[in-house]
Design a protein around this motif. Sequence first.
Motif, PDB file in Angstrom:
ATOM      1  N   ALA A 189       3.689 -31.051 -24.653  1.00  0.00           N
ATOM      2  CA  ALA A 189       2.463 -31.349 -23.909  1.00  0.00           C
ATOM      3  C   ALA A 189       2.154 -32.838 -24.023  1.00  0.00           C
ATOM      4  O   ALA A 189       1.726 -33.315 -25.076  1.00  0.00           O
ATOM      5  CB  ALA A 189       1.313 -30.518 -24.440  1.00  0.00           C
ATOM      6  N   PHE A 190       2.365 -33.578 -22.943  1.00  0.00           N
ATOM      7  CA  PHE A 190       2.075 -35.005 -22.948  1.00  0.00           C
ATOM      8  C   PHE A 190       0.572 -35.277 -22.892  1.00  0.00           C
ATOM      9  O   PHE A 190       0.098 -36.292 -23.410  1.00  0.00           O
ATOM     10  CB  PHE A 190       2.772 -35.679 -21.769  1.00  0.00           C
ATOM     11  N   THR A 191      -0.157 -34.381 -22.222  1.00  0.00           N
ATOM     12  CA  THR A 191      -1.610 -34.451 -22.151  1.00  0.00           C
ATOM     13  C   THR A 191      -2.128 -33.025 -22.337  1.00  0.00           C
ATOM     14  O   THR A 191      -1.331 -32.077 -22.403  1.00  0.00           O
ATOM     15  CB  THR A 191      -2.084 -35.006 -20.797  1.00  0.00           C
ATOM     16  N   PRO A 192      -3.442 -32.833 -22.397  1.00  0.00           N
ATOM     17  CA  PRO A 192      -3.954 -31.466 -22.507  1.00  0.00           C
ATOM     18  C   PRO A 192      -3.554 -30.565 -21.341  1.00  0.00           C
ATOM     19  O   PRO A 192      -3.631 -29.341 -21.461  1.00  0.00           O
ATOM     20  CB  PRO A 192      -5.478 -31.669 -22.549  1.00  0.00           C
ATOM     21  N   ASN A 193      -3.123 -31.137 -20.217  1.00  0.00           N
ATOM     22  CA  ASN A 193      -2.804 -30.324 -19.050  1.00  0.00           C
ATOM     23  C   ASN A 193      -1.377 -30.465 -18.540  1.00  0.00           C
ATOM     24  O   ASN A 193      -0.852 -29.539 -17.920  1.00  0.00           O
ATOM     25  CB  ASN A 193      -3.771 -30.659 -17.899  1.00  0.00           C
ATOM     26  N   TRP A 194      -0.729 -31.605 -18.788  1.00  0.00           N
ATOM     27  CA  TRP A 194       0.613 -31.824 -18.265  1.00  0.00           C
ATOM     28  C   TRP A 194       1.662 -31.597 -19.348  1.00  0.00           C
ATOM     29  O   TRP A 194       1.581 -32.166 -20.423  1.00  0.00           O
ATOM     30  CB  TRP A 194       0.756 -33.230 -17.694  1.00  0.00           C
ATOM     31  N   ILE A 195       2.638 -30.745 -18.997  1.00  0.00           N
ATOM     32  CA  ILE A 195       3.647 -30.298 -19.957  1.00  0.00           C
ATOM     33  C   ILE A 195       5.038 -30.469 -19.348  1.00  0.00           C
ATOM     34  O   ILE A 195       5.263 -30.131 -18.184  1.00  0.00           O
ATOM     35  CB  ILE A 195       3.425 -28.818 -20.333  1.00  0.00           C
ATOM     36  N   GLY A 196       5.964 -30.998 -20.124  1.00  0.00           N
ATOM     37  CA  GLY A 196       7.350 -31.104 -19.696  1.00  0.00           C
ATOM     38  C   GLY A 196       8.216 -30.102 -20.440  1.00  0.00           C
ATOM     39  O   GLY A 196       7.849 -29.635 -21.526  1.00  0.00           O
ATOM     40  N   GLY A 237      -7.254 -25.466 -17.590  1.00  0.00           N
ATOM     41  CA  GLY A 237      -8.102 -25.366 -18.770  1.00  0.00           C
ATOM     42  C   GLY A 237      -7.814 -26.499 -19.725  1.00  0.00           C
ATOM     43  O   GLY A 237      -6.697 -26.989 -19.833  1.00  0.00           O
ATOM     44  N   GLY A 238      -8.883 -26.927 -20.449  1.00  0.00           N
ATOM     45  CA  GLY A 238      -8.738 -28.043 -21.362  1.00  0.00           C
ATOM     46  C   GLY A 238      -8.544 -27.606 -22.793  1.00  0.00           C
ATOM     47  O   GLY A 238      -8.462 -26.416 -23.099  1.00  0.00           O
ATOM     48  N   PRO A 239      -8.507 -28.563 -23.715  1.00  0.00           N
ATOM     49  CA  PRO A 239      -8.319 -28.259 -25.132  1.00  0.00           C
ATOM     50  C   PRO A 239      -9.580 -27.697 -25.765  1.00  0.00           C
ATOM     51  O   PRO A 239     -10.672 -27.801 -25.212  1.00  0.00           O
ATOM     52  CB  PRO A 239      -7.972 -29.627 -25.733  1.00  0.00           C
ATOM     53  N   VAL A 240      -9.435 -27.119 -26.931  1.00  0.00           N
ATOM     54  CA  VAL A 240     -10.556 -26.601 -27.700  1.00  0.00           C
ATOM     55  C   VAL A 240     -11.054 -27.708 -28.620  1.00  0.00           C
ATOM     56  O   VAL A 240     -10.281 -28.302 -29.361  1.00  0.00           O
ATOM     57  CB  VAL A 240     -10.135 -25.378 -28.530  1.00  0.00           C
ATOM     58  N   ALA A 241     -12.380 -28.008 -28.590  1.00  0.00           N
ATOM     59  CA  ALA A 241     -12.906 -29.088 -29.418  1.00  0.00           C
ATOM     60  C   ALA A 241     -13.008 -28.662 -30.870  1.00  0.00           C
ATOM     61  O   ALA A 241     -13.364 -27.542 -31.185  1.00  0.00           O
ATOM     62  CB  ALA A 241     -14.289 -29.502 -28.906  1.00  0.00           C
TER      63      ALA A 241
END
Length: 248
Positions: A189-196, A237-241
């Motif tokens: 996961a490069f960001t909370p939403n984009w995954i390679g 969906g975003g990350p959990v704080a």
Amino acid sequence: MLKKIVPAFAAIMIAAPALAADLPSRKEAPVYIAPVPMFSWTGFYIGADIGGGWSELNAKPYDVFGNNLGSFNTSSAGVVGGGRIGYNYQFNQFIIGVEGDFYGTGIGKTVYYPAIDSSVKTNQDWLASVNGVAGFAIDRTMLYVIGGVAWAGTSATWTPGATWAVNTPSYSVNHTYTGYDIGGGVQYAFTPNWIGRVEYRHYGFGSWNYPSNYLAQRTGATLNNNIFTVGASYKFGGPVAAPVVAKY
């Protein structure tokens, strides 16, 4: 003189704490550290992949009496690309999910067989599958295995050579194989939403009897695939704080 100084000094000592309480406090205000998002693999996602693969097609033609006329192996390669959609659920460091995909392929080859003076062109037009996913997360990295039910759309065209009668036409047939696929890969996961991701998968489709109107009454063809792909996906969906941490 001394009798006057002692009572005065005592009065100052008694009043000092009260005076200190009225002075402004120099104690620093608490510093709050902003919440650090914790990445979670839970959520729906959609993605695309591109790569390459090869197929192994073993064909065994039989005459009207059931006699085997030989064995012909065709190995072909080509580009693979398509899309996928799925859902993952993470508990602790473990992940389970379900995924469906559809790939178009450029896998195909034309082979000439001198024994029957004929050319056979085979194409694998598409691949599709519905799979279960099991993974292990190390923060933003996931190692996983994948497997399930798969389908392959194929076509084959037989073209007779010069030794055949002039009016002998080519013969084509299409078939959809049903089988299985199994493989594995790694995602990051490069960001909370984009995954390679990078993935390998093996497909096994067993054998099917292609009908024929000419030299061979039928041809039993066994198909297998090996596919390597790289891709990217967007997780909704975003990350959990994380909890707020106060530092004093």
